[in-house]
Enzyme design. Structure first.
Site, mmCIF file in Angstrom:
data_model
loop_
_atom_site.group_PDB
_atom_site.id
_atom_site.type_symbol
_atom_site.label_atom_id
_atom_site.label_comp_id
_atom_site.label_asym_id
_atom_site.label_seq_id
_atom_site.Cartn_x
_atom_site.Cartn_y
_atom_site.Cartn_z
ATOM 1 N N ALA A 104 -30.117 -38.823 -1.219
ATOM 2 C CA ALA A 104 -28.925 -39.748 -2.462
ATOM 3 C C ALA A 104 -28.767 -41.013 -2.429
ATOM 4 C CB ALA A 104 -28.007 -38.709 -2.590
ATOM 5 N N MET A 147 -26.769 -38.325 1.321
ATOM 6 C CA MET A 147 -27.033 -39.819 0.940
ATOM 7 C C MET A 147 -27.525 -40.120 2.015
ATOM 8 S SD MET A 147 -24.738 -40.019 -1.542
ATOM 9 C CE MET A 147 -24.771 -41.860 -1.476
ATOM 10 N N CYS A 148 -29.079 -41.255 1.298
ATOM 11 C CA CYS A 148 -30.019 -41.684 2.090
ATOM 12 C C CYS A 148 -29.385 -42.923 3.058
ATOM 13 C CB CYS A 148 -31.100 -42.269 0.554
ATOM 14 S SG CYS A 148 -31.962 -43.889 2.057
ATOM 15 N N PHE A 149 -28.640 -43.687 2.315
ATOM 16 C CA PHE A 149 -28.053 -44.712 3.622
ATOM 17 C C PHE A 149 -27.453 -44.069 4.538
ATOM 18 C CE2 PHE A 149 -29.708 -47.201 0.279
ATOM 19 C CZ PHE A 149 -30.051 -47.426 0.934
#
Lengths: 135, 242
Positions: free
Chosen positions: B73, B136-138
């Site tokens: 995300a 979360m992607c990051f």
């Protein structure tokens, strides 16, 4: 050499007759394109329910590697008779044995003669892949 | 020299942004497209296969969509988003997925050099920004991701369908409320705007790949597809399909 008991497509699926049905899967080349040898890179695979009617070329599922979601397409029209649900839980099967344990669908084909002119035997597929790798 | 289309669609709403990217992926196109855009208002995007329950931030954001591309995300604020749509046999994307990432990320790194940001692939380095439990992607990374200062600063993912590719990416200008761990461009180049970053990206694609861009607006069919499909991407049915 890849198994010569089946046919291959330019989009890297294989089809193999199994009694009155046809087994469908994706080739080692397709798996390699998605995960570059890291079997843990395959993270999700969504396959259809038995009973679904598919046309040739239709998307029957989706596969996700760490960096790409790709459609899975059937080269053969027919009705899904059985799905290899083990793959959904154990994606490493596709890296280890895409041609035997890694079958995805068993389809009852719409017509007995499901092979098309653009399907390749193992030797022709080897050449096709070798050509793809050099481009 | 190859000609690509450049679309700049800044400040678009979340569902429309995803609808337009779907149009770029699915509608026939004569040339590859590079789209550069931002989100207004900001929104969270889920990866295509993510379980809604695995992303706690989803319950806290006012707006969310689900993407067509995979991965984790992203909170789309304080960033520039890019999408690239082209045939799967295009030389930039031919061969293993991994190699296509290396080519595109090298181009982005070149653009960031122009701001004094030393972006490079993560490789085997551990990152200070990795916290994989929140979806979360990051806060999750792989060796191909572009990082600087031990944090991930570019998140990207692809969709491959019908012989075409959509490559999505988010380049972070600074942390936001729900993406607190990211590498920040503004920590190296204060005041950088999405517009400036967009210009540098265009220049990097031109120089690295000999591409000539024609700057255009989305076509009428693309716009009507985006309008029509926007509600789908924000719908509960799609957001919570998993």
């Amino acid at each position: 050499m890849r198994p010569d008991d089946r046919k291959y497509t330019k989009t890297h699926e294989w089809v193999k007759r199994s009694g009155d049905n046809v087994l469908i899967g994706i080739t080692d080349f397709a798996v390699q394109e998605l995960c570059s040898g890291n079997e843990g890179d395959l993270v999700y695979c969504d396959l259809p329910e038995p009973g679904r009617v598919l046309e040739a070329g239709e998307t029957f599922g989706e596969i996700e590697s760490v960096k790409a979601v790709a459609d899975l397409n059937t080269p053969v029209a027919g009705t899904v008779a059985e799905v290899n649900v083990a793959i959904e839980e154990h994606l490493e099967i596709l890296s280890k044995d895409p041609f035997q344990e890694g079958w995805m669908l068993k389809i009852t084909p719409k017509t007995k003669n499901f092979e098309t002119d653009d399907m390749m035997d193992a030797a022709a597929y080897e050449e096709f892949v070798a050509s793809a790798e050099t481009h | 020299m190859e000609t690509w289309r450049l679309l700049r669609t800044f400040d678009g709403p979340a569902g429309w942004n995803m609808g337009l990217d779907e149009a770029l992926l699915l509608l026939p196109a004569e040339r590859p497209t590079l789209r550069l855009y931002t989100w207004d208002p900001p929104a969270l995007s889920l990866g295509y296969f993510q379980r809604a329950a695995d992303v706690p931030a989803l319950a806290r954001v006012p707006r969310a969509v689900r993407r067509l591309t995979g991965g984790g995300a992203i909170h789309h604020a304080e960033e520039l988003t890019f999408s690239i749509a082209l045939p799967a046999d295009h030389p930039l994307y031919a061969g293993p997925v991994r190699e296509s990432y290396l080519r595109i990320h090298a181009t982005i790194a070149r653009a960031l050099e122009g701001l004094g940001v030393p972006a490079s692939p993560r490789g085997d380095r551990p990152l200070a920004s990795d916290r994989p439990s929140g979806g979360m992607c990051f806060e999750d990374s792989c060796e191909l991701d572009l990082v600087w200062g031990d944090r991930k600063g570019v998140g990207s993912a692809q969709r491959r369908t019908g012989g075409r590719i959509l490559h999505h990416g988010s380049i972070k200008l600074s942390p936001s409320e729900f993406d607190t761990q990211v590498a920040s461009i503004r920590s190296r180049a204060p005041g950088t705007t999405p517009e400036q970053l967009a210009d540098l990206l265009r220049l990097a694609f031109e120089k690295e790949h000999g591409i000539e861009f024609t700057e255009e607006s989305p076509g009428p069919e693309e716009l009507s597809h985006a309008e029509e499909r926007a509600p789908h991407f924000t719908s509960d049915a799609f957001l919570r399909r998993r």
